[in-house]
Design an enzyme around this catalytic site. Structure first.
Site, mmCIF file in Angstrom:
data_model
loop_
_atom_site.group_PDB
_atom_site.id
_atom_site.type_symbol
_atom_site.label_atom_id
_atom_site.label_comp_id
_atom_site.label_asym_id
_atom_site.label_seq_id
_atom_site.Cartn_x
_atom_site.Cartn_y
_atom_site.Cartn_z
ATOM 1 N N THR A 31 0.852 -1.185 0.000
ATOM 2 C CA THR A 31 0.000 0.000 0.000
ATOM 3 C C THR A 31 0.897 1.247 0.000
ATOM 4 O O THR A 31 2.049 1.182 0.438
ATOM 5 C CB THR A 31 -0.954 -0.005 1.208
ATOM 6 O OG1 THR A 31 -0.173 -0.073 2.404
ATOM 7 C CG2 THR A 31 -1.912 -1.178 1.151
ATOM 8 N N THR A 55 1.400 4.377 1.587
ATOM 9 C CA THR A 55 2.130 4.914 2.739
ATOM 10 C C THR A 55 3.049 3.858 3.342
ATOM 11 O O THR A 55 4.197 4.145 3.691
ATOM 12 C CB THR A 55 1.160 5.462 3.803
ATOM 13 O OG1 THR A 55 0.363 6.482 3.204
ATOM 14 C CG2 THR A 55 1.902 6.037 5.000
ATOM 15 N N CYS A 56 2.579 2.635 3.438
ATOM 16 C CA CYS A 56 3.384 1.554 4.008
ATOM 17 C C CYS A 56 4.637 1.306 3.168
ATOM 18 O O CYS A 56 5.738 1.168 3.695
ATOM 19 C CB CYS A 56 2.569 0.272 4.108
ATOM 20 S SG CYS A 56 1.048 0.444 5.060
ATOM 21 N N SER A 57 4.460 1.238 1.859
ATOM 22 C CA SER A 57 5.543 0.862 0.954
ATOM 23 C C SER A 57 6.498 1.997 0.614
ATOM 24 O O SER A 57 7.665 1.743 0.338
ATOM 25 C CB SER A 57 4.968 0.323 -0.356
ATOM 26 O OG SER A 57 4.317 -0.899 -0.126
ATOM 27 N N VAL A 106 7.802 1.586 5.848
ATOM 28 C CA VAL A 106 8.797 0.507 5.825
ATOM 29 C C VAL A 106 10.168 0.985 5.341
ATOM 30 O O VAL A 106 11.182 0.640 5.945
ATOM 31 C CB VAL A 106 8.273 -0.698 5.002
ATOM 32 C CG1 VAL A 106 9.370 -1.694 4.722
ATOM 33 C CG2 VAL A 106 7.125 -1.364 5.762
#
Length: 162
Positions: free
Chosen positions: A48, A50-52, A56
């Site tokens: 996703t 923001t996560c990617s 992270v």
């Protein structure tokens, strides 16, 4: 259940991963965090935006610095299957330290009180975005984001807490 907080002992639970032979292996959270300083980072979903692109990568970039301050393990968990988490981890070829583990049914984040129901958007039950600093299973820092935010759970926030 109330959200896990500072001073609490992290509950045990099982998370999983796919090994090099694509076999699914289960591991207990306590076995990963006992007698160590660990960052447990929860994200709403693999791959996703923001996560990617933000969350992270920050932990990957700051992993050496975090380890120099006593962190033994940096663990990212998400409510995705172990194969997806393996593929996501492999999408960061520069990663040497961050472990990508699956909470495929969301059972573990539920025990933390950190599940996120995004069924209204077609995603079902996911994890809230969070970063916990654990010291021998005790929560020392609990940075949990409000809906859709990315303001308190970054690698930089964890460095400031150390």
């Amino acid at each position: 259940m109330a959200c896990i907080g500072v001073g609490d002992t992290i509950p045990d639970g099982t998370v999983s991963y796919a090994d090099e032979a694509h076999q699914i292996l289960n591991v207990s959270v306590h076995s990963l965090a006992a007698a160590k300083q660990v960052i447990l980072c929860g994200v709403p979903g693999a791959f996703t935006p923001t996560c990617s692109l933000k969350h992270v990568p920050g932990f990957i970039e700051k992993a050496e610095e975090l380890k120099s301050k006593g962190i033994s393990e940096i663990i990212v968990i998400s409510v995705n299957d172990p194969y997806v988490m393996r593929a996501w981890g492999k999408s960061y070829p520069e990663n040497k330290h961050v472990k990508f583990l699956s909470d495929s049914s969301g059972a573990y984040v539920k025990t933390l009180g950190l599940e996120l129901d995004v069924s209204d958007r077609g995603f079902g039950i996911r994890s809230q975005r969070f970063a916990l600093l654990l010291d021998d299973l005790k929560v020392k820092v609990a940075n949990v984001e409000s809906d859709g935010q990315f303001k308190v759970s970054s690698a930089e926030d964890m460095l400031k807490a150390l």
